[in-house]
Design an enzyme around this catalytic site. Structure first.
Site, PDB file in Angstrom:
ATOM      1  CE  LYS A  72      -3.941   1.934   2.624  1.00 17.01           C
ATOM      2  NZ  LYS A  72      -4.791   1.736   3.815  1.00 17.01           N
ATOM      3  CB  SER A  76      -8.187   3.434   2.777  1.00 18.39           C
ATOM      4  OG  SER A  76      -7.336   2.799   3.707  1.00 18.39           O
ATOM      5  CB  SER A 119      -8.446   0.579   5.536  1.00 12.37           C
ATOM      6  OG  SER A 119      -9.161   1.759   5.378  1.00 12.37           O
TER       7      SER A 119
HETATM    8  N1  GLN Z   1     -13.175   3.826   5.931  1.00 12.58           N
HETATM    9  C1  GLN Z   1     -12.670   4.257   7.208  1.00 12.58           C
HETATM   10  C2  GLN Z   1     -12.308   5.721   7.141  1.00 12.58           C
HETATM   11  O1  GLN Z   1     -12.519   6.307   6.139  1.00 12.58           O
HETATM   12  C3  GLN Z   1     -11.519   3.428   7.609  1.00 12.58           C
HETATM   13  C4  GLN Z   1     -10.277   3.797   6.913  1.00 12.58           C
HETATM   14  C5  GLN Z   1      -9.115   2.974   7.347  1.00 12.58           C
HETATM   15  O2  GLN Z   1      -9.277   1.953   8.014  1.00 12.58           O
HETATM   16  N2  GLN Z   1      -7.950   3.473   7.017  1.00 12.58           N
HETATM   17  O3  GLN Z   1     -11.834   6.271   8.056  1.00 12.58           O
END
Ligand code: GLN
Length: 479
Positions: free
Chosen positions: A73, A154, A178
């Site tokens: 990532k 994400s 994410s």
């Molecule tokens: N979708 C969640 C957010 O937008 C989690 C994101 C993540 O785990 N990095 O914060």
């Protein structure tokens, strides 16, 4: 798709060379149309790693992940290789050092193909907030429109790339879901370890009390391979735990010696659609076949988790992102005065969702509202943790859906609240800091993958992986 174990066997039996294997994946990654990589590493740069890895195979001294092509990532600092967090503000950033997690993987012989696209600063649930454009899910809604679907987020690039088969595995990060939610939407495995298991050193910070690295893979066993590499104590991360790490591959093919109980929270299932309810019923059936006890449990705090998360995560983000001022590194806009430079840099450099989080975070931390929001949310977070421990008095594991829905269309969920709702089942675990894994369980009516989430108690990754692997074999998603 061959597993890490199978690929290593082929490499050690000389059925394929490390460089042939790498080229095969590199070519697929280069030809892919799904935008799951922000950056592919020039193969010349990897040549010495490929050669060293081959040499170890020749001498029968191979390491845990020798010659395995991985995606990373684009949130992990990789020395000499662009690291952008999918943000304009870091578009030209090249780190001077390697993150703990990626250094561990390199030490174990893994070879990086490149950096996976993700939501900007890991804020999002669909990979649509990336400065480099959305990632496409390799699955298509075959019953309906054939339109492009999101991979979740994400870590959407990671999940899409693994599902498409253009890297063997990828490393994601999970702050509120994410790793798990994109794994669910792409039909792959995603594991978020206990907070403090994998060092945050060199991971671009979003919310420091929640961020955790973890694998996105084709199988539970592959996840165990990766976790064996990346989990470990690191003095450079003040929240790194020195709790003893297990060998996560050790019990992977074993049944449990003792009677195991899995709790299914009825409050999680109140409003789920029939596709999701079906996955839980299916899992229940297979658990019974495995002679595992299943009971209903009920949380009292679930309804507060999402709002708690969306106060605490932005609060921490607003503080972490203060460093992007255009002075020390990253994008810099022009301005007459120093203040103008700051303002223009941040206005132009951050996307809409990141800006929204900074504003929310700054607001809830401001003197007038700190007690009403931030302090209150911290208190609720403690209650959520306690709620989990109350449930763990009666059960060994908890089973829930991973996400409330299948992969949705690019551009479908435009308002932030609808998007935040996608994290409803993953966020409580994140707030509690517990380990959780999403495994694919079946297909929806539209023939799209759905996942189930298994949650363990702190540092119970070994038995969590054992259970996930048993269930995976029963569910036969990939057969
Ligand atoms: N979708 C969640 C957010 O937008 C989690 C994101 C993540 O785990 N990095 O914060």
């Amino acid at each position: 798709m061959l597993s890490i174990r199978e690929l290593k066997k082929k490499l050690s039996e000389k059925k394929i060379s490390v460089s042939e294997l790498f080229d095969e994946f590199y070519k697929k990654a280069k030809d892919s149309q799904l935008n799951s990589f922000n950056y592919l590493i020039d193969p010349e740069k990897n040549k010495h790693l490929i050669n060293e890895s081959q040499l170890r195979y020749n001498n029968k001294k191979e390491e845990l992940l020798d010659g395995i092509p991985l995606g990373i990532k684009d949130l992990f600092c990789t020395k000499g290789i662009p690291t952008t967090a999918s943000s304009k503000i870091l578009e030209n950033f090249i780190p001077q050092y390697e993150s703990f997690v990626t250094a561990s993987l390199l030490n174990d012989g893994a070879i990086f193909l490149g950096k996976n696209n993700c939501d900007e600063f890991a804020m999002g649930s669909s990979n649509e907030t990336s400065f480099f454009g959305p990632v496409i899910n390799p699955w298509k809604d075959s019953n309906k429109t054939n339109e492009n679907l999101v991979p979740g987020g994400s870590s959407g690039g990671s999940a899409s790339a693994v599902a498409e088969g253009i890297c063997v595995a990828s490393i994601g990060t999970d702050t509120g879901g994410s790793i798990r939610q994109p794994a669910s939407l792409c039909g792959v495995v995603g594991l978020k370890p206990t907070f403090g298991s994998c060092s945050r050193w060199g991971v671009v910070a979003f919310a420091s009390s929640l961020d955790q690295a973890g694998p996105i893979t084709n199988s539970v066993e592959d996840a165990a391979f990766i976790l064996n590499s990346i989990s470990g104590y690191d003095k450079n991360d003040s929240t790194s735990s020195d709790h003893k790490r297990d060998n996560y591959l050790e019990n992977i093919d074993k049944k449990f010696d003792n009677k195991i109980t899995v709790g299914i929270p009825s409050d999680y299932l109140k409003d789920v659609n029939s596709d999701i309810a079906e996955q839980i019923d299916l899992a229940k059936k297979h658990l019974a076949k495995l002679n595992i006890n299943v009971i209903d449990v009920e949380f009292t705090t679930t309804e507060y988790a999402l709002s708690t998360y969306y106060i605490l995560a932005p609060a921490e983000a607003s503080s972490n992102l203060a460093r992007y001022d255009g002075i020390r590194y990253g994008y810099r806009a022009q301005g007459e005065t120093l203040d103008d430079i700051y303002i223009n840099t941040r206005t132009e450099g951050f996307g809409e969702e990141v800006t929204r989080r900074i504003l929310i975070g700054t607001y809830v931390l401001s003197a007038g509202y700190y007690d009403a929001y931030y302090r209150k949310a911290q208190k609720v977070r403690r209650l959520i943790k306690e709620d989990f421990q109350r449930i763990y008095r009666d059960v060994d594991f908890i089973l829930t859906p991973t996400a409330p829905n299948e992969a949705f269309k690019v551009g479908e969920k435009l308002d932030p609240i609808t998007m935040y709702m996608n994290d409803i089942f993953t966020v409580p675990t994140s707030l509690a800091g517990l380990p959780a894994i999403s495994i694919p369980s079946g297909l929806s009516k539209n023939n799209l993958p759905l996942g189930i989430q298994l949650i363990g108690n702190y540092f119970q990754e070994q038995s969590l992986i054992q259970l996930a692997s048993l269930l995976e074999k029963e569910l036969k998603f990939n057969d």
